[in-house]
Write a protein that holds these residues in place. Structure first.
Motif, PDB file in Angstrom:
ATOM      1  N   ASN A 120       0.872  -1.174   0.000  1.00 48.71           N
ATOM      2  CA  ASN A 120       0.000   0.000   0.000  1.00 48.71           C
ATOM      3  C   ASN A 120       0.914   1.230   0.000  1.00 48.71           C
ATOM      4  O   ASN A 120       1.469   1.582   1.042  1.00 48.71           O
ATOM      5  CB  ASN A 120      -0.906   0.006   1.230  1.00 48.71           C
ATOM      6  CG  ASN A 120      -1.816   1.220   1.273  1.00 48.71           C
ATOM      7  OD1 ASN A 120      -1.735   2.120   0.441  1.00 48.71           O
ATOM      8  ND2 ASN A 120      -2.680   1.257   2.269  1.00 48.71           N
ATOM      9  N   PRO A 121       1.087   1.885  -1.154  1.00 46.59           N
ATOM     10  CA  PRO A 121       2.045   2.984  -1.240  1.00 46.59           C
ATOM     11  C   PRO A 121       1.614   4.281  -0.552  1.00 46.59           C
ATOM     12  O   PRO A 121       2.412   5.210  -0.460  1.00 46.59           O
ATOM     13  CB  PRO A 121       2.203   3.197  -2.745  1.00 46.59           C
ATOM     14  CG  PRO A 121       0.937   2.705  -3.336  1.00 46.59           C
ATOM     15  CD  PRO A 121       0.489   1.571  -2.445  1.00 46.59           C
ATOM     16  N   LYS A 122       0.386   4.353  -0.036  1.00 51.95           N
ATOM     17  CA  LYS A 122      -0.043   5.586   0.626  1.00 51.95           C
ATOM     18  C   LYS A 122       0.698   5.751   1.948  1.00 51.95           C
ATOM     19  O   LYS A 122       0.696   4.852   2.787  1.00 51.95           O
ATOM     20  CB  LYS A 122      -1.544   5.574   0.853  1.00 51.95           C
ATOM     21  CG  LYS A 122      -2.324   5.679  -0.440  1.00 51.95           C
ATOM     22  CD  LYS A 122      -3.797   5.737  -0.193  1.00 51.95           C
ATOM     23  CE  LYS A 122      -4.509   5.859  -1.530  1.00 51.95           C
ATOM     24  NZ  LYS A 122      -5.955   5.968  -1.350  1.00 51.95           N
ATOM     25  N   VAL A 123       1.345   6.914   2.095  1.00 51.74           N
ATOM     26  CA  VAL A 123       2.128   7.204   3.300  1.00 51.74           C
ATOM     27  C   VAL A 123       1.827   8.620   3.779  1.00 51.74           C
ATOM     28  O   VAL A 123       1.302   9.446   3.034  1.00 51.74           O
ATOM     29  CB  VAL A 123       3.655   7.063   3.041  1.00 51.74           C
ATOM     30  CG1 VAL A 123       4.020   5.631   2.688  1.00 51.74           C
ATOM     31  CG2 VAL A 123       4.118   8.024   1.968  1.00 51.74           C
ATOM     32  N   GLU A 124       2.180   8.850   5.023  1.00 49.75           N
ATOM     33  CA  GLU A 124       2.110  10.191   5.587  1.00 49.75           C
ATOM     34  C   GLU A 124       3.297  10.356   6.521  1.00 49.75           C
ATOM     35  O   GLU A 124       3.614   9.451   7.296  1.00 49.75           O
ATOM     36  CB  GLU A 124       0.800  10.406   6.339  1.00 49.75           C
ATOM     37  CG  GLU A 124       0.615  11.841   6.773  1.00 49.75           C
ATOM     38  CD  GLU A 124      -0.809  12.131   7.217  1.00 49.75           C
ATOM     39  OE1 GLU A 124      -1.692  12.200   6.338  1.00 49.75           O
ATOM     40  OE2 GLU A 124      -1.021  12.272   8.430  1.00 49.75           O
ATOM     41  N   ALA A 125       3.959  11.501   6.415  1.00 48.23           N
ATOM     42  CA  ALA A 125       5.089  11.813   7.282  1.00 48.23           C
ATOM     43  C   ALA A 125       4.751  13.051   8.090  1.00 48.23           C
ATOM     44  O   ALA A 125       4.020  13.934   7.629  1.00 48.23           O
ATOM     45  CB  ALA A 125       6.351  12.059   6.458  1.00 48.23           C
ATOM     46  N   THR A 126       5.285  13.117   9.294  1.00 50.89           N
ATOM     47  CA  THR A 126       5.095  14.299  10.120  1.00 50.89           C
ATOM     48  C   THR A 126       6.381  14.604  10.880  1.00 50.89           C
ATOM     49  O   THR A 126       7.126  13.698  11.247  1.00 50.89           O
ATOM     50  CB  THR A 126       3.908  14.129  11.100  1.00 50.89           C
ATOM     51  OG1 THR A 126       3.670  15.374  11.749  1.00 50.89           O
ATOM     52  CG2 THR A 126       4.163  13.048  12.126  1.00 50.89           C
ATOM     53  N   SER A 127       6.612  15.895  11.047  1.00 48.19           N
ATOM     54  CA  SER A 127       7.792  16.348  11.776  1.00 48.19           C
ATOM     55  C   SER A 127       7.417  17.578  12.576  1.00 48.19           C
ATOM     56  O   SER A 127       6.807  18.511  12.041  1.00 48.19           O
ATOM     57  CB  SER A 127       8.905  16.695  10.787  1.00 48.19           C
ATOM     58  OG  SER A 127      10.012  17.248  11.457  1.00 48.19           O
ATOM     59  N   TRP A 128       7.783  17.586  13.837  1.00 44.17           N
ATOM     60  CA  TRP A 128       7.591  18.771  14.665  1.00 44.17           C
ATOM     61  C   TRP A 128       8.941  19.432  14.859  1.00 44.17           C
ATOM     62  O   TRP A 128       9.876  18.829  15.404  1.00 44.17           O
ATOM     63  CB  TRP A 128       6.979  18.411  16.014  1.00 44.17           C
ATOM     64  CG  TRP A 128       6.834  19.608  16.902  1.00 44.17           C
ATOM     65  CD1 TRP A 128       6.112  20.739  16.649  1.00 44.17           C
ATOM     66  CD2 TRP A 128       7.441  19.802  18.167  1.00 44.17           C
ATOM     67  NE1 TRP A 128       6.228  21.627  17.686  1.00 44.17           N
ATOM     68  CE2 TRP A 128       7.041  21.077  18.636  1.00 44.17           C
ATOM     69  CE3 TRP A 128       8.287  19.032  18.961  1.00 44.17           C
ATOM     70  CZ2 TRP A 128       7.464  21.581  19.854  1.00 44.17           C
ATOM     71  CZ3 TRP A 128       8.693  19.546  20.175  1.00 44.17           C
ATOM     72  CH2 TRP A 128       8.285  20.806  20.613  1.00 44.17           C
ATOM     73  N   TRP A 129       9.049  20.674  14.425  1.00 41.17           N
ATOM     74  CA  TRP A 129      10.271  21.466  14.551  1.00 41.17           C
ATOM     75  C   TRP A 129       9.989  22.520  15.617  1.00 41.17           C
ATOM     76  O   TRP A 129       9.256  23.477  15.367  1.00 41.17           O
ATOM     77  CB  TRP A 129      10.612  22.089  13.208  1.00 41.17           C
ATOM     78  CG  TRP A 129      11.888  22.862  13.142  1.00 41.17           C
ATOM     79  CD1 TRP A 129      12.892  22.903  14.046  1.00 41.17           C
ATOM     80  CD2 TRP A 129      12.285  23.710  12.057  1.00 41.17           C
ATOM     81  NE1 TRP A 129      13.902  23.717  13.619  1.00 41.17           N
ATOM     82  CE2 TRP A 129      13.546  24.233  12.396  1.00 41.17           C
ATOM     83  CE3 TRP A 129      11.701  24.084  10.866  1.00 41.17           C
ATOM     84  CZ2 TRP A 129      14.233  25.102  11.567  1.00 41.17           C
ATOM     85  CZ3 TRP A 129      12.386  24.952  10.035  1.00 41.17           C
ATOM     86  CH2 TRP A 129      13.638  25.447  10.378  1.00 41.17           C
ATOM     87  N   PRO A 130      10.530  22.338  16.827  1.00 38.58           N
ATOM     88  CA  PRO A 130      10.235  23.264  17.924  1.00 38.58           C
ATOM     89  C   PRO A 130      10.458  24.718  17.517  1.00 38.58           C
ATOM     90  O   PRO A 130      11.452  25.071  16.896  1.00 38.58           O
ATOM     91  CB  PRO A 130      11.211  22.835  19.024  1.00 38.58           C
ATOM     92  CG  PRO A 130      11.435  21.383  18.752  1.00 38.58           C
ATOM     93  CD  PRO A 130      11.442  21.276  17.241  1.00 38.58           C
ATOM     94  N   GLY A 131       9.468  25.533  17.862  1.00 35.40           N
ATOM     95  CA  GLY A 131       9.530  26.949  17.546  1.00 35.40           C
ATOM     96  C   GLY A 131       9.018  27.301  16.164  1.00 35.40           C
ATOM     97  O   GLY A 131       8.892  28.482  15.828  1.00 35.40           O
ATOM     98  N   HIS A 132       8.738  26.287  15.342  1.00 38.15           N
ATOM     99  CA  HIS A 132       8.292  26.534  13.974  1.00 38.15           C
ATOM    100  C   HIS A 132       6.946  25.894  13.654  1.00 38.15           C
ATOM    101  O   HIS A 132       6.314  26.260  12.686  1.00 38.15           O
ATOM    102  CB  HIS A 132       9.332  26.019  12.978  1.00 38.15           C
ATOM    103  CG  HIS A 132      10.627  26.735  13.070  1.00 38.15           C
ATOM    104  ND1 HIS A 132      11.593  26.405  13.994  1.00 38.15           N
ATOM    105  CD2 HIS A 132      11.105  27.785  12.372  1.00 38.15           C
ATOM    106  CE1 HIS A 132      12.626  27.222  13.842  1.00 38.15           C
ATOM    107  NE2 HIS A 132      12.356  28.059  12.881  1.00 38.15           N
TER     108      HIS A 132
END
Length: 136
Positions: A59-71
């Protein structure tokens, strides 16, 4: 700043970001930490021996998440394109990164070390007040 530059900043300014896949309607989330740009695309790396690779094949559906403090945080959604066209520079950078994490490969051209991109991508940045789409 281009959309890819913004996305790369969010992914490379933190020690780890998270990639979600789905298998049998069950989400799977794991940390990733490599991203690089080549030919206007963002490249990620993993190993063909890992569950995440098999999950993206199924299943090629993906999701990425990143939290960059202060941004704020980034959401990147799309479909994994599992055709490895990483150039020598990206391949070497990925190899150096992965071996720096303690993984073992027979050099940057080891066939188990593989690179992928995300197609049909959509991205948003949220700073707790608003979601802003990222132009890709």
């Amino acid at each position: 700043m281009t959309g890819n530059e913004t996305i790369l900043q969010y992914l490379t300014s933190v020690p780890a970001w998270y990639l979600a896949t789905s298998v049998n309607e069950q989400p799977h989330v794991r940390p990733f930490s490599f991203a690089a740009e080549q030919d206007g695309k963002i490249w990620f790396c993993t190993a063909t021996t890992k569950d995440v690779w098999e999950e993206m094949k199924a299943n090629p559906k993906v999701e990425a998440t990143s939290w960059w403090p202060g941004h704020g945080w980034l959401i990147l959604r799309g479909e994994a394109r599992l055709v490895d066209e990483a150039n020598a520079d990206v391949r070497q950078a990925g190899y150096d990164h992965m071996t720096g994490l303690g993984e073992t490969y027979d050099g940057p051209n080891d066939p188990t070390l593989t690179f992928f991109t995300i197609e049909n991508a959509q991205a948003w940045i949220c700073n707790h007040e608003e979601w802003k789409p990222v132009e890709l």
